[in-house]
Design a protein around this motif. Structure first.
Motif, short mmCIF file in Angstrom:
data_model
loop_
_atom_site.label_atom_id
_atom_site.label_comp_id
_atom_site.label_asym_id
_atom_site.label_seq_id
_atom_site.Cartn_x
_atom_site.Cartn_y
_atom_site.Cartn_z
N GLU A 162 39.43 42.87 24.11
CA GLU A 162 38.20 43.66 24.11
C GLU A 162 37.07 42.92 24.83
O GLU A 162 36.31 43.53 25.60
N LYS A 163 36.96 41.61 24.62
CA LYS A 163 35.92 40.82 25.30
C LYS A 163 36.11 40.89 26.82
O LYS A 163 35.14 41.07 27.57
N VAL A 164 37.34 40.75 27.27
CA VAL A 164 37.61 40.78 28.71
C VAL A 164 37.29 42.15 29.27
O VAL A 164 36.63 42.27 30.33
N TYR A 165 37.74 43.22 28.59
CA TYR A 165 37.52 44.56 29.12
C TYR A 165 36.03 44.90 29.16
O TYR A 165 35.53 45.40 30.17
N ARG A 166 35.31 44.60 28.10
CA ARG A 166 33.87 44.91 28.07
C ARG A 166 33.11 44.09 29.12
O ARG A 166 32.17 44.58 29.73
N THR A 167 33.53 42.86 29.32
CA THR A 167 32.87 42.02 30.33
C THR A 167 33.09 42.59 31.72
O THR A 167 32.18 42.63 32.56
N TYR A 213 44.64 34.19 31.46
CA TYR A 213 45.67 34.85 32.28
C TYR A 213 46.63 35.69 31.42
O TYR A 213 47.08 36.76 31.84
N ASP A 214 46.95 35.19 30.22
CA ASP A 214 47.79 35.99 29.32
C ASP A 214 47.11 37.31 28.97
O ASP A 214 47.73 38.38 28.95
N VAL A 215 45.81 37.23 28.69
CA VAL A 215 45.05 38.44 28.35
C VAL A 215 45.00 39.40 29.54
O VAL A 215 45.23 40.60 29.40
N LEU A 216 44.72 38.87 30.72
CA LEU A 216 44.65 39.71 31.91
C LEU A 216 45.99 40.35 32.23
O LEU A 216 46.06 41.54 32.57
N ASN A 217 47.06 39.57 32.13
CA ASN A 217 48.39 40.13 32.42
C ASN A 217 48.75 41.24 31.43
O ASN A 217 49.34 42.26 31.81
N GLY A 218 48.37 41.04 30.16
CA GLY A 218 48.65 42.07 29.16
C GLY A 218 47.88 43.35 29.42
O GLY A 218 48.43 44.45 29.34
N LEU A 219 46.59 43.23 29.74
CA LEU A 219 45.77 44.41 30.04
C LEU A 219 46.24 45.11 31.31
O LEU A 219 46.24 46.34 31.39
N GLU A 220 46.65 44.32 32.28
CA GLU A 220 47.12 44.92 33.53
C GLU A 220 48.44 45.65 33.32
O GLU A 220 48.66 46.74 33.88
N ALA A 221 49.32 45.08 32.51
CA ALA A 221 50.61 45.73 32.22
C ALA A 221 50.40 47.06 31.50
O ALA A 221 51.19 48.00 31.69
N ARG A 222 49.35 47.16 30.71
CA ARG A 222 49.06 48.40 29.98
C ARG A 222 48.18 49.34 30.80
O ARG A 222 47.76 50.38 30.30
N LYS A 223 47.89 48.96 32.03
CA LYS A 223 47.11 49.77 32.97
C LYS A 223 45.71 50.05 32.44
O LYS A 223 45.14 51.13 32.65
N LEU A 224 45.12 49.03 31.81
CA LEU A 224 43.75 49.14 31.32
C LEU A 224 42.78 48.43 32.26
O LEU A 224 41.57 48.69 32.22
N ILE A 225 43.30 47.52 33.07
CA ILE A 225 42.55 46.90 34.17
C ILE A 225 43.46 46.88 35.38
O ILE A 225 44.67 47.12 35.27
N ARG A 226 42.91 46.57 36.54
CA ARG A 226 43.74 46.44 37.74
C ARG A 226 43.18 45.33 38.63
O ARG A 226 42.02 44.95 38.53
N MET A 227 44.06 44.81 39.49
CA MET A 227 43.66 43.77 40.42
C MET A 227 43.12 44.45 41.68
O MET A 227 43.78 45.31 42.25
N GLN A 228 41.92 44.07 42.09
CA GLN A 228 41.29 44.73 43.23
C GLN A 228 41.58 44.00 44.55
O GLN A 228 41.78 44.64 45.58
N SER A 229 41.61 42.69 44.53
CA SER A 229 41.88 41.92 45.75
C SER A 229 42.75 40.73 45.39
O SER A 229 42.82 40.31 44.23
N ASN A 230 43.39 40.17 46.39
CA ASN A 230 44.32 39.08 46.13
C ASN A 230 43.86 37.75 46.72
O ASN A 230 44.52 36.72 46.52
N ASN A 231 42.75 37.75 47.44
CA ASN A 231 42.30 36.50 48.07
C ASN A 231 40.76 36.44 48.11
O ASN A 231 40.16 36.90 49.09
N PRO A 232 40.11 35.94 47.09
CA PRO A 232 40.74 35.47 45.84
C PRO A 232 41.12 36.65 44.93
O PRO A 232 40.63 37.76 45.10
N LYS A 233 41.97 36.38 43.96
CA LYS A 233 42.43 37.42 43.03
C LYS A 233 41.28 37.83 42.12
O LYS A 233 40.71 36.99 41.42
N GLN A 234 40.94 39.12 42.17
CA GLN A 234 39.85 39.63 41.34
C GLN A 234 40.32 40.84 40.55
O GLN A 234 41.20 41.59 40.97
#
Length: 262
Positions: free
Chosen positions: A14-19, A43-64
């Motif tokens: 929740e902290k990551v998503y709200r931020t 990274y564990d939190v980000l990977n979990g949220l991304e796997a559930r399609k609640l966040i997404r990676m916008q760029s890869n260099n740098p990874k955002q």
């Protein structure tokens, strides 16, 4: 617990998503600092949220990372919780069936005879379970020993009988005239309130009480050898020849019976 927590997000998630909703696209390192989630966990939190399609990676260099729109996130979390609750419901239902089976009186291995008096709790449970096996119809003849008992006792078995019946079931009840005298004035309303399709007829006398379910099984009430207002137990038979004979006997009596309360 927060509202997002109730929908399935951990405190770090929740902290990551709200931020992310505030910062927009940001790196994991910056997000760790902004959200207060330790770098060792980010990274564990980000990977979990991304796997559930609640966040997404916008760029890869740098990874955002960026947050998915809140209305979409809420719908996805709700879908997850609905699935989890359905799985939990199925687990509890299976557990209930197991408990119900364990509470039933166990017949001896060499026969299908259950000891049980009229209105007893164990036989009411067995009767409900028996009725749950019916898919199409139940044909039942009700006479001795029911006609010699009180409505208070008979009501327990009537309730168990209909509690086990599914809504699509066709039930034909053939009552002895003496059983009818035991029934209260409200009995027709009780029958009309059942979800099953119930038809009742009467005949002057019933020698033996039994039912036939889907032409697959018949159960026979064995009158008590001493107490005329009770039974000693119930005999269950699945032999096709025996069941066919009891069904034939029922149909013979049904054809000559009178409609109930007409």
């Amino acid at each position: 617990m927060t509202e997002l927590g109730e929908l399935g997000l951990s405190s770090y998630e929740e902290k990551v998503y709200r931020t992310l909703l505030v910062t927009g696209a940001v790196t994991a390192a910056d997000l760790s600092e902004s959200s207060g989630v330790p770098k060792g966990r980010i990274y564990d939190v980000l990977n979990g949220l991304e796997a559930r399609k609640l966040i997404r990676m916008q760029s890869n260099n740098p990874k955002q990372y960026v947050a998915v729109q809140p209305e979409i996130v809420v719908d996805r979390l709700l879908a997850e919780r609905t699935y989890e609750l359905k799985q939990e419901w199925n687990r509890y239902r299976k557990r209930a069936e197991t408990v119900r089976s364990n509470l039933l009186p166990t017949p001896p291995a060499e026969s299908s005879f259950w000891l049980g008096s009229l209105g007893s709790e164990e036989m009411s449970t067995a009767l409900q379970q028996h009725m749950r096996t019916a898919e199409d119809f139940v044909h039942a003849i009700v006479g001795t020993p029911y006609e010699n008992t009180t409505w208070e006792t008979l009501q327990i078995e009537v309730g168990a009988f209909f509690d086990g019946a599914n809504a699509d079931l066709t039930v034909d009840l053939l009552l002895s005239e003496k059983v009818v005298t035991v029934l209260p004035d409200r009995f027709p309303r009780l029958i009309n309130g059942q979800s099953a399709d119930v038809t009742i007829r009467t005949i002057p006398e019933v020698v033996l009480s039994f039912d036939v379910i889907d032409r697959v099984e018949t159960t026979i009430d064995i009158p008590h050898p001493v107490a005329g207002d009770d039974r000693i137990g119930v005999l269950g038979i699945k032999d096709s020849h025996v069941v066919k004979e009891f069904e034939r006997y029922f149909q013979h009596l049904w054809a000559t019976a009178d409609p109930f309360l007409e």
